[in-house]
Structure formats: structure tokens, C-alpha cells
Design a protein around this motif. Structure first.
Motif, short mmCIF file in Angstrom:
data_model
loop_
_atom_site.label_atom_id
_atom_site.label_comp_id
_atom_site.label_asym_id
_atom_site.label_seq_id
_atom_site.Cartn_x
_atom_site.Cartn_y
_atom_site.Cartn_z
N ASN A 41 0.88 -1.18 -0.11
CA ASN A 41 0.10 -0.03 -0.06
C ASN A 41 0.82 1.21 -0.07
OD1 ASN A 41 -2.26 1.45 0.05
ND2 ASN A 41 -2.80 1.55 2.16
N VAL A 42 1.88 1.40 -0.90
CA VAL A 42 2.79 2.53 -0.96
C VAL A 42 2.22 3.63 -1.76
CG1 VAL A 42 4.78 3.16 -1.96
CG2 VAL A 42 4.66 0.87 -1.15
N VAL A 43 1.92 4.75 -1.01
CA VAL A 43 1.31 6.13 -1.60
C VAL A 43 2.34 6.96 -1.80
CG1 VAL A 43 -0.87 5.57 -0.80
CG2 VAL A 43 0.75 6.92 0.49
N LYS A 44 2.34 7.92 -2.49
CA LYS A 44 3.13 9.24 -2.76
C LYS A 44 2.46 10.44 -2.13
CE LYS A 44 5.04 7.82 -6.98
NZ LYS A 44 5.33 8.09 -8.49
N ARG A 45 3.32 11.09 -1.35
CA ARG A 45 2.99 12.39 -0.57
C ARG A 45 3.66 13.36 -1.00
NH1 ARG A 45 -1.30 10.48 -0.18
NH2 ARG A 45 -2.16 9.30 1.59
N HIS A 46 3.15 14.55 -1.22
CA HIS A 46 4.00 15.80 -1.33
C HIS A 46 4.40 16.16 -0.05
CE1 HIS A 46 2.90 15.98 -5.66
NE2 HIS A 46 1.87 15.24 -5.17
N GLN A 47 5.73 16.43 0.12
CA GLN A 47 6.31 16.71 1.55
C GLN A 47 6.92 18.06 1.39
OE1 GLN A 47 6.82 13.89 3.62
NE2 GLN A 47 7.31 15.21 5.42
N ARG A 48 6.73 19.09 2.29
CA ARG A 48 7.21 20.40 2.30
C ARG A 48 8.57 20.18 2.86
NH1 ARG A 48 3.70 25.52 3.84
NH2 ARG A 48 2.43 24.23 2.64
N GLY A 56 9.87 17.37 -1.56
CA GLY A 56 9.57 16.76 -2.93
C GLY A 56 8.57 15.58 -2.83
N ILE A 57 8.43 14.90 -3.67
CA ILE A 57 7.39 13.61 -3.75
C ILE A 57 8.19 12.29 -3.02
CG2 ILE A 57 5.79 12.35 -4.83
CD1 ILE A 57 5.95 14.42 -7.07
N VAL A 58 7.59 12.00 -1.79
CA VAL A 58 7.89 10.88 -0.99
C VAL A 58 6.98 9.79 -1.26
CG1 VAL A 58 8.65 10.26 1.28
CG2 VAL A 58 8.89 12.58 0.56
N GLU A 59 7.65 8.58 -1.16
CA GLU A 59 6.80 7.29 -1.43
C GLU A 59 6.70 6.74 0.08
OE1 GLU A 59 7.84 4.42 -4.15
OE2 GLU A 59 6.82 5.71 -5.88
N LYS A 60 5.57 6.40 0.75
CA LYS A 60 5.71 5.78 1.88
C LYS A 60 4.45 4.87 2.15
CE LYS A 60 3.69 8.79 5.11
NZ LYS A 60 3.57 9.87 6.31
N GLU A 61 4.61 3.99 3.12
CA GLU A 61 3.57 2.83 3.29
C GLU A 61 2.28 3.38 4.16
OE1 GLU A 61 6.59 2.31 4.26
OE2 GLU A 61 7.42 0.55 3.18
N ALA A 62 1.18 3.34 3.52
CA ALA A 62 -0.13 3.71 4.31
C ALA A 62 -0.67 2.53 4.99
CB ALA A 62 -0.94 4.42 3.02
N PRO A 63 -1.34 2.62 6.06
CA PRO A 63 -1.98 1.66 6.63
C PRO A 63 -2.90 0.72 5.95
CG PRO A 63 -2.49 3.68 7.91
CD PRO A 63 -1.75 4.06 6.57
N VAL A 64 -2.99 -0.52 6.26
CA VAL A 64 -4.28 -1.29 5.85
C VAL A 64 -5.05 -1.97 6.75
CG1 VAL A 64 -3.01 -1.80 3.53
CG2 VAL A 64 -2.69 -3.05 5.50
N SER A 65 -6.26 -2.30 6.67
CA SER A 65 -6.87 -2.99 7.57
C SER A 65 -6.47 -4.25 8.08
CB SER A 65 -8.50 -3.13 7.37
OG SER A 65 -9.12 -3.58 8.14
N VAL A 66 -6.50 -4.50 9.27
CA VAL A 66 -5.99 -5.94 9.95
C VAL A 66 -6.74 -6.96 9.20
CG1 VAL A 66 -5.84 -7.24 12.08
CG2 VAL A 66 -5.33 -4.77 11.94
N SER A 67 -7.99 -6.74 9.01
CA SER A 67 -8.89 -7.85 8.25
C SER A 67 -8.49 -8.20 6.81
CB SER A 67 -10.32 -7.17 8.17
OG SER A 67 -10.69 -6.20 7.54
N ASN A 68 -7.74 -7.24 6.17
CA ASN A 68 -7.13 -7.63 4.80
C ASN A 68 -5.92 -8.46 4.88
OD1 ASN A 68 -9.53 -6.38 3.99
ND2 ASN A 68 -8.56 -4.43 3.60
N VAL A 69 -5.36 -8.54 5.80
CA VAL A 69 -4.29 -9.45 5.90
C VAL A 69 -4.32 -10.81 7.04
CG1 VAL A 69 -2.68 -7.26 5.66
CG2 VAL A 69 -2.98 -8.18 7.98
N ALA A 70 -3.35 -11.63 6.57
CA ALA A 70 -3.48 -12.88 7.15
C ALA A 70 -1.76 -13.27 7.57
CB ALA A 70 -3.92 -14.27 6.28
N HIS A 71 -1.84 -13.83 8.70
CA HIS A 71 -0.36 -14.09 9.21
C HIS A 71 0.12 -15.12 8.40
CE1 HIS A 71 2.64 -14.62 12.33
NE2 HIS A 71 2.14 -13.60 12.93
N LEU A 72 1.41 -15.10 8.15
CA LEU A 72 2.22 -16.49 7.47
C LEU A 72 2.39 -17.30 8.12
CD1 LEU A 72 4.29 -14.56 4.87
CD2 LEU A 72 2.33 -16.04 4.43
#
Length: 105
Positions: A41-48, A56-72
Motif C-alpha cells: 500500500n505504497v502511496v506518494k505524498r508531497h512533502q514540504r 519533494g514527492i515521497v513514497e511511504k506505506e499507508a496503513p491497511v486494515s487488519v482484516s485484509n491481511v493474514a499471518h504467514l
């Protein structure tokens, strides 16, 4: 409720545009029921620009719901559900329901 997914766990994404991607949990937000996974869930954010960081434009991970992931599963690296059990020495540990393998060392 005890946390079934913790920081440092390996998880796989079940739904969304990053379906099938695996990664390590780098942040848990229990109040929001969301987690941040490395490389997912990498998104681009405009950073001052500030005193410490360049703008500049920074790529960072955005949060995802716990229900959308499973443990390995630690044994065969496939998605599994997580359960709790008490060991003989009285410790409460998480285990993979798929293989019965204990997740907490």
C-alpha cells in the motif's frame, strides 16, 4: 482483546490492489484496527521541506486494515489464522492454526 498481529510479524495481503504481497509489519495501530506493512500500500505524498528533510514527492506505506491481511505460517509460509494457547510453563502464546506451530518464541 489480545493482539493477534504484532510488529515484526510476516503477513500476506488478502484483498485490494496489493493482493498476494508479503511483508513485515512495521507499525500496529490497535485503536484504528490498522497496520502498516513494509512494501505494501505504497502511496506518494508531497512533502514540504523542513529543517531536517528535503521537500519533494515521497513514497511511504499507508496503513491497511487488519482484516485484509493474514499471518504467514512459520512452517510452510502460507496464510493461517492465529489462535492462543497456554503452555505447560504458564505462558500464553500465539500459534498458527494451520500447522499448530508456536509463533511467539
Amino acid at each position: 482483546m489480545a493482539a493477534k498481529i504484532k510488529k515484526g510479524d510476516k503477513v500476506v495481503v488478502l484483498t485490494g490492489r496489493d493482493k498476494g504481497k508479503e511483508g513485515e509489519v512495521i507499525e500496529v495501530r490497535p485503536a484504528e484496527d490498522r497496520i502498516v506493512v513494509r512494501g505494501v500500500n505504497v502511496v506518494k505524498r508531497h512533502q514540504r521541506p523542513s529543517m531536517t528533510t528535503q521537500g519533494g514527492i515521497v513514497e511511504k506505506e499507508a496503513p491497511v486494515s487488519v482484516s485484509n491481511v493474514a499471518h504467514l505460517d512459520p512452517k510452510d509460509n502460507k496464510p493461517t489464522r492465529v489462535g492462543f494457547k497456554t503452555l505447560d510453563d504458564g505462558r500464553k502464546v500465539r500459534y498458527a492454526k494451520r500447522s499448530g506451530e508456536v509463533i511467539d518464541a
